[in-house]
Scaffold this motif. Structure first.
Motif, mmCIF file in Angstrom:
data_model
loop_
_atom_site.group_PDB
_atom_site.id
_atom_site.type_symbol
_atom_site.label_atom_id
_atom_site.label_comp_id
_atom_site.label_asym_id
_atom_site.label_seq_id
_atom_site.Cartn_x
_atom_site.Cartn_y
_atom_site.Cartn_z
ATOM 1 N N VAL A 5 26.618 1.088 -2.187
ATOM 2 C CA VAL A 5 26.686 2.525 -2.470
ATOM 3 C C VAL A 5 25.517 3.253 -1.804
ATOM 4 C CG1 VAL A 5 26.713 4.237 -4.312
ATOM 5 C CG2 VAL A 5 27.794 2.022 -4.658
ATOM 6 N N LEU A 6 25.843 4.386 -1.198
ATOM 7 C CA LEU A 6 24.812 5.158 -0.499
ATOM 8 C C LEU A 6 23.673 5.526 -1.444
ATOM 9 C CD1 LEU A 6 23.928 6.689 2.083
ATOM 10 C CD2 LEU A 6 25.193 8.663 1.229
ATOM 11 N N ALA A 7 22.448 5.168 -1.047
ATOM 12 C CA ALA A 7 21.272 5.512 -1.852
ATOM 13 C C ALA A 7 20.503 6.650 -1.183
ATOM 14 C CB ALA A 7 20.368 4.295 -2.019
ATOM 15 N N GLN A 8 20.309 6.534 0.129
ATOM 16 C CA GLN A 8 19.594 7.582 0.861
ATOM 17 C C GLN A 8 20.196 7.729 2.242
ATOM 18 O OE1 GLN A 8 15.227 7.898 0.621
ATOM 19 N NE2 GLN A 8 15.302 5.858 -0.259
ATOM 20 N N GLU A 9 20.495 8.967 2.575
ATOM 21 C CA GLU A 9 21.055 9.248 3.894
ATOM 22 C C GLU A 9 19.976 9.887 4.768
ATOM 23 O OE1 GLU A 9 24.143 12.183 3.770
ATOM 24 O OE2 GLU A 9 25.327 11.056 5.228
ATOM 25 N N ASN A 10 20.015 9.610 6.053
ATOM 26 C CA ASN A 10 19.050 10.211 6.986
ATOM 27 C C ASN A 10 17.614 10.135 6.476
ATOM 28 O OD1 ASN A 10 20.898 10.967 9.009
ATOM 29 N ND2 ASN A 10 21.593 12.645 7.692
ATOM 30 N N ILE A 11 17.164 8.937 6.234
ATOM 31 C CA ILE A 11 15.785 8.749 5.765
ATOM 32 C C ILE A 11 14.842 9.269 6.850
ATOM 33 C CG2 ILE A 11 14.063 7.035 5.103
ATOM 34 C CD1 ILE A 11 16.387 5.244 4.199
ATOM 35 N N SER A 12 13.844 10.014 6.396
ATOM 36 C CA SER A 12 12.934 10.621 7.366
ATOM 37 C C SER A 12 11.484 10.300 6.992
ATOM 38 C CB SER A 12 13.192 12.129 7.368
ATOM 39 O OG SER A 12 12.304 12.756 8.218
ATOM 40 N N LEU A 13 10.780 9.617 7.890
ATOM 41 C CA LEU A 13 9.386 9.278 7.629
ATOM 42 C C LEU A 13 8.515 10.525 7.768
ATOM 43 C CD1 LEU A 13 8.704 5.913 9.538
ATOM 44 C CD2 LEU A 13 9.343 6.253 7.163
ATOM 45 N N GLN A 14 7.516 10.625 6.904
ATOM 46 C CA GLN A 14 6.530 11.683 7.117
ATOM 47 C C GLN A 14 5.694 11.304 8.335
ATOM 48 O OE1 GLN A 14 4.720 11.417 3.310
ATOM 49 N NE2 GLN A 14 6.451 12.406 2.309
ATOM 50 N N THR A 15 5.045 12.288 8.928
ATOM 51 C CA THR A 15 4.272 11.964 10.136
ATOM 52 C C THR A 15 3.055 11.112 9.794
ATOM 53 O OG1 THR A 15 3.170 14.065 9.921
ATOM 54 C CG2 THR A 15 5.008 13.965 11.466
ATOM 55 N N LYS A 16 2.616 11.157 8.531
ATOM 56 C CA LYS A 16 1.464 10.341 8.120
ATOM 57 C C LYS A 16 1.735 9.791 6.726
ATOM 58 C CE LYS A 16 -3.639 10.912 7.860
ATOM 59 N NZ LYS A 16 -3.949 10.288 6.597
ATOM 60 N N GLY A 17 1.438 8.505 6.543
ATOM 61 C CA GLY A 17 1.660 7.891 5.229
ATOM 62 C C GLY A 17 0.352 7.520 4.561
ATOM 63 N N SER A 18 0.438 6.638 3.547
ATOM 64 C CA SER A 18 -0.791 6.263 2.832
ATOM 65 C C SER A 18 -0.858 4.756 2.540
ATOM 66 C CB SER A 18 -0.870 7.068 1.530
ATOM 67 O OG SER A 18 0.294 6.827 0.763
ATOM 68 N N ILE A 19 0.032 3.965 3.163
ATOM 69 C CA ILE A 19 -0.041 2.513 2.962
ATOM 70 C C ILE A 19 -0.150 1.799 4.318
ATOM 71 C CG2 ILE A 19 1.173 2.462 0.749
ATOM 72 C CD1 ILE A 19 3.708 1.621 2.229
ATOM 73 N N PHE A 20 -0.788 0.634 4.298
ATOM 74 C CA PHE A 20 -0.852 -0.172 5.522
ATOM 75 C C PHE A 20 -0.604 -1.627 5.196
ATOM 76 C CE2 PHE A 20 -5.229 -2.185 5.711
ATOM 77 C CZ PHE A 20 -5.628 -1.789 4.434
ATOM 78 N N SER A 21 0.006 -2.283 6.163
ATOM 79 C CA SER A 21 0.496 -3.645 5.971
ATOM 80 C C SER A 21 0.027 -4.470 7.180
ATOM 81 C CB SER A 21 2.021 -3.526 5.905
ATOM 82 O OG SER A 21 2.615 -4.618 5.332
ATOM 83 N N PRO A 22 -1.177 -5.055 7.083
ATOM 84 C CA PRO A 22 -1.782 -5.678 8.270
ATOM 85 C C PRO A 22 -1.598 -7.191 8.332
ATOM 86 C CG PRO A 22 -3.462 -5.279 6.607
ATOM 87 C CD PRO A 22 -2.135 -5.014 5.948
ATOM 88 N N GLY A 23 -0.837 -7.680 9.295
ATOM 89 C CA GLY A 23 -0.624 -9.120 9.425
ATOM 90 C C GLY A 23 -1.731 -9.810 10.201
ATOM 91 N N GLY A 24 -1.755 -11.126 10.118
ATOM 92 C CA GLY A 24 -2.723 -11.928 10.879
ATOM 93 C C GLY A 24 -4.045 -12.077 10.151
ATOM 94 N N LEU A 25 -4.726 -13.194 10.429
ATOM 95 C CA LEU A 25 -6.020 -13.422 9.784
ATOM 96 C C LEU A 25 -7.077 -12.471 10.340
ATOM 97 C CD1 LEU A 25 -6.334 -17.326 9.664
ATOM 98 C CD2 LEU A 25 -5.910 -15.742 7.763
ATOM 99 N N ARG A 26 -7.814 -11.853 9.456
ATOM 100 C CA ARG A 26 -8.849 -10.896 9.876
ATOM 101 C C ARG A 26 -9.807 -11.517 10.895
ATOM 102 N NH1 ARG A 26 -11.491 -6.019 7.464
ATOM 103 N NH2 ARG A 26 -9.646 -5.785 6.177
ATOM 104 N N ARG A 27 -10.151 -12.797 10.685
ATOM 105 C CA ARG A 27 -11.127 -13.413 11.602
ATOM 106 C C ARG A 27 -10.543 -13.641 13.010
ATOM 107 N NH1 ARG A 27 -10.623 -18.848 8.409
ATOM 108 N NH2 ARG A 27 -8.958 -19.819 9.605
#
Ligand code: AFP
Length: 312
Positions: free
Chosen positions: A178-200
């Motif tokens: 069932v349709l939950a959201q149509e034409n999802i639109s990202l804001q130009t700036k968000g507030s979360i980050f998802s960083p892969g890979g070991l920091r070192r």
């Protein structure tokens, strides 16, 4: 009428109807629909396999295929009879497999079960699909007709784009998407980050970029599953996912054809961007099936900011 069975008499918009209303070409929408149905089989297979976690054993005492392999088998076998697929390229296969008569319209790429190492922890996992009109050894920009991903979490959802926006559907108890959201639109700036890979193992420019996000108050959201992590950026309407070049892996970890191109297609259709830090993911040419690429994907502000840091 309030909640309850009465709601199902309403004119709900399901995936099939949505694609029809959106004017998605008939063969393409039938193919997307078939893949959505295959998602239910893969989900059933995950549930069956997970019964082992609760102490159930395979009654035949056979070696069971890994969930990645069995999901791949399910997908390949079903697509074989779809009538719309001439070739199947999967992260689980070494070569492209011809599964049609050769005259079918589409080539399908698949990461049949991304994040399978998370299955035992009961975190969300997913299936990623790309649908191409022409050879996959070209730029996604030229060859891709559509992309979708399925999440297997507390709910099962499907997000698709056939080049006319990005849309989300939730599988209900009646088995309808069932349709939950149509034409999802990202804001130009968000507030979360998802960083892969070991920091070192990050390169200095990348580390500085992540530090800048941290300084700006971005919240860390990283599950170790590409599908739920991208889904979070999309559904929360902004932010960034990165899996950068590492000192030990200059091309990062994620696969251009199976993971990055489909997600780039979906995120771009939602107004976001996906690059390797310099070039758009969909403009990169696939040279070999398991080619990897660094990735910065999400809202335009963060992706552009990454470009500036990486250019220093
Ligand atoms: P698995 O399919 O082996 O679980 O790998 C998942 C994945 O390809 C992708 O879904 C994640 O974004 C990424 O790897 C996570 O990698 P790290 O374990 O290095 O964080």
């Amino acid at each position: 009428m309030g909640e309850g069975i009465g709601d199902y008499t309403k004119n709900i918009v399901d995936l099939r109807r949505h694609m029809w209303m959106a004017g998605v070409e008939v063969e393409l929408r039938r193919l997307i629909w078939q893949i959505a149905v295959v998602g239910k089989y893969i989900s059933a297979n995950i549930h069956e396999a997970n019964r082992k976690l609760a102490g159930f054993k395979n009654i035949y005492g056979e070696d069971q295929l890994s969930l990645d392999r069995s999901s791949d088998e399910i997908l390949k076998n079903q697509l074989q009879f779809s009538g719309f697929v001439r070739e199947y390229a999967s992260e689980e296969q070494e070569t492209i497999i011809k599964i049609g008569t050769g005259s079918e319209k589409y080539i399908v790429t698949a990461d049949p079960l991304d994040g399978s190492s998370l299955v035992d922890t009961n975190l969300a996992i997913g299936t990623i699909i790309g649908i191409h009109k022409e050879s996959v050894f070209d730029t996604g920009k030229k060859t891709m007709a559509a992309a979708l991903y399925i999440t297997y979490g507390p709910l099962m959802t499907i997000v698709y784009s056939a080049g006319k926006g990005t849309h989300e559907f939730v599988l209900n108890r009646e088995g309808e998407y069932v349709l939950a959201q149509e034409n999802i639109s990202l804001q130009t700036k968000g507030s979360i980050f998802s960083p892969g890979g070991l920091r070192r193992e990050w390169l200095p420019e990348h580390r500085k970029f992540i530090e800048a996000l941290e300084k700006d108050g971005y919240k860390l959201r990283y599950s170790g599953g590409f599908v739920p992590d991208i889904n979070q950026v999309l559904i929360k309407k902004g932010g960034i996912f990165t899996y950068p070049a590492l000192t030990k892996a200059p091309r990062g970890k994620l696969r251009l054809l199976f993971e990055l191109q489909p997600m780039a297609f979906i995120i771009e259709q939602a107004g976001g961007q996906a690059t390797d830090g310099r070039t758009d993911i969909l403009s990169l040419k696939v040279e070999i099936l398991d080619q990897c690429s660094p990735v910065y994907i999400g809202s335009t502000t963060e992706v552009q900011m990454a470009h500036q840091f990486l250019a220093k």
